[in-house]
Design a protein around this motif. Structure first.
Motif, mmCIF file in Angstrom:
data_model
loop_
_atom_site.group_PDB
_atom_site.id
_atom_site.type_symbol
_atom_site.label_atom_id
_atom_site.label_comp_id
_atom_site.label_asym_id
_atom_site.label_seq_id
_atom_site.Cartn_x
_atom_site.Cartn_y
_atom_site.Cartn_z
ATOM 1 N N UNK A 180 7.623 -0.471 -4.941
ATOM 2 C CA UNK A 180 7.074 -0.321 -6.288
ATOM 3 C C UNK A 180 5.551 -0.240 -6.234
ATOM 4 N N UNK A 181 4.941 -1.080 -5.420
ATOM 5 C CA UNK A 181 3.493 -1.041 -5.278
ATOM 6 C C UNK A 181 3.010 0.289 -4.745
ATOM 7 N N UNK A 182 3.739 0.838 -3.784
ATOM 8 C CA UNK A 182 3.387 2.147 -3.230
ATOM 9 C C UNK A 182 3.502 3.229 -4.288
ATOM 10 N N UNK A 183 4.547 3.160 -5.100
ATOM 11 C CA UNK A 183 4.725 4.130 -6.189
ATOM 12 C C UNK A 183 3.557 4.052 -7.163
ATOM 13 N N UNK A 184 3.123 2.865 -7.480
ATOM 14 C CA UNK A 184 1.979 2.698 -8.380
ATOM 15 C C UNK A 184 0.715 3.271 -7.765
ATOM 16 N N UNK A 185 0.529 3.043 -6.463
ATOM 17 C CA UNK A 185 -0.661 3.548 -5.789
ATOM 18 C C UNK A 185 -0.678 5.075 -5.727
ATOM 19 N N UNK A 186 0.499 5.699 -5.702
ATOM 20 C CA UNK A 186 0.535 7.162 -5.716
ATOM 21 C C UNK A 186 -0.152 7.706 -6.963
ATOM 22 N N UNK A 187 0.117 7.072 -8.093
ATOM 23 C CA UNK A 187 -0.505 7.514 -9.331
ATOM 24 C C UNK A 187 -2.022 7.336 -9.291
#
Length: 252
Positions: A180-187
């Motif tokens: 989830x953290x990685x997904x947020x960082x993509x944005x």
């Protein structure tokens, strides 16, 4: 109070508190499996991660914190032994297979060395709960149903008991919140700095977690090129999602 007696007092208090927390968790789970998903899961994970540290520190400073950590280790080992005794061993376990490959002592040491990473995951989870939502509102980033990422499901897997169950729970929790953290960082990365890295190795290494990297402005380009890409991928959008986000699948 003598040093050693103070240490044992805090240790006993934290150990007893975790035992009560375990009983409370079991009762809550019997009422609803909703506690195995965020946001309720965050509270119950706290009972066995950072709350014992906080309690120990409040009771006796750094000595209390050290006692709380020891109490955690003792309680978790006790939990694993009791759980395995109650469930019984049916066939080979993950621990058996891992111990056969690494050796029992090496396997247990490798697991023990991983435990200091727990504070890191706790901090990442705090950022997901407290920081990203604020950034998402201000920066019009997409939000997420965090329960789809941060949850526990492996307790339904047949044959997990004791250490196998505990470590599979830990990995279940850690993998979901990290993803989830990685997904947020993509944005965040795709909107604020869509520029490839000067190292080809780094571009290749991050491509799995940041698929946009192949579309970002080349590292030998100019800020104007990156600005053009930002306008290309974000102009007119209500949510400023990364370039491979599901909400862009219908785009040509």
């Amino acid at each position: 109070m003598p040093f050693f007696l103070s240490f044992l007092t805090v240790l006993g208090f934290v150990f007893a508190g975790m035992a009560v927390a375990a009983i409370f968790t079991r009762v809550a789970f019997a009422i609803t499996q909703g506690i195995s998903r965020a946001p309720y899961l965050d509270f119950f994970v706290s009972l066995f991660t950072w709350l014992p540290w906080a309690a120990g520190a409040v009771l006796d400073g750094w000595l209390g914190l050290a006692a709380a950590v020891v109490a955690q280790l003792l309680f978790l080992h006790a939990f694993c032994l009791v759980h395995r005794l109650l469930k019984g061993k049916k066939g080979r376990t993950l621990t058996d297979a891992q111990g056969r490959i690494l050796g029992p002592v090496r396997n247990q040491l490798a697991l023990l060395v991983q435990t200091p990473a727990i504070p890191v995951f706790v901090m990442v989870r705090f950022a997901e709960l407290a920081l990203y939502p604020v950034i998402a509102v201000i920066g019009r980033l997409p939000t997420y149903r965090q329960a789809e990422w941060v949850n526990l499901t492996r307790h339904n897997y047949t044959g997990l008991a004791g250490y196998d169950l505990l470590w599979c729970w830990y990995c279940d929790w850690m993998t979901g919140l990290w993803a989830l953290g990685t997904e947020m960082l993509r944005n965040i990365e795709s909107f604020w700095c869509p520029i490839q890295f000067g190292s080809s190795e780094k571009n290749r290494n991050v491509a799995l977690d940041f698929p946009d990297v192949k579309l970002w402005a080349p590292s030998n380009g100019s800020a104007e090129e990156a600005a053009d890409l930002i306008e290309k991928y974000y102009t007119g959008r209500k949510k400023l999602s990364w370039w491979g986000h599901p909400d862009r699948r219908d785009e040509k």
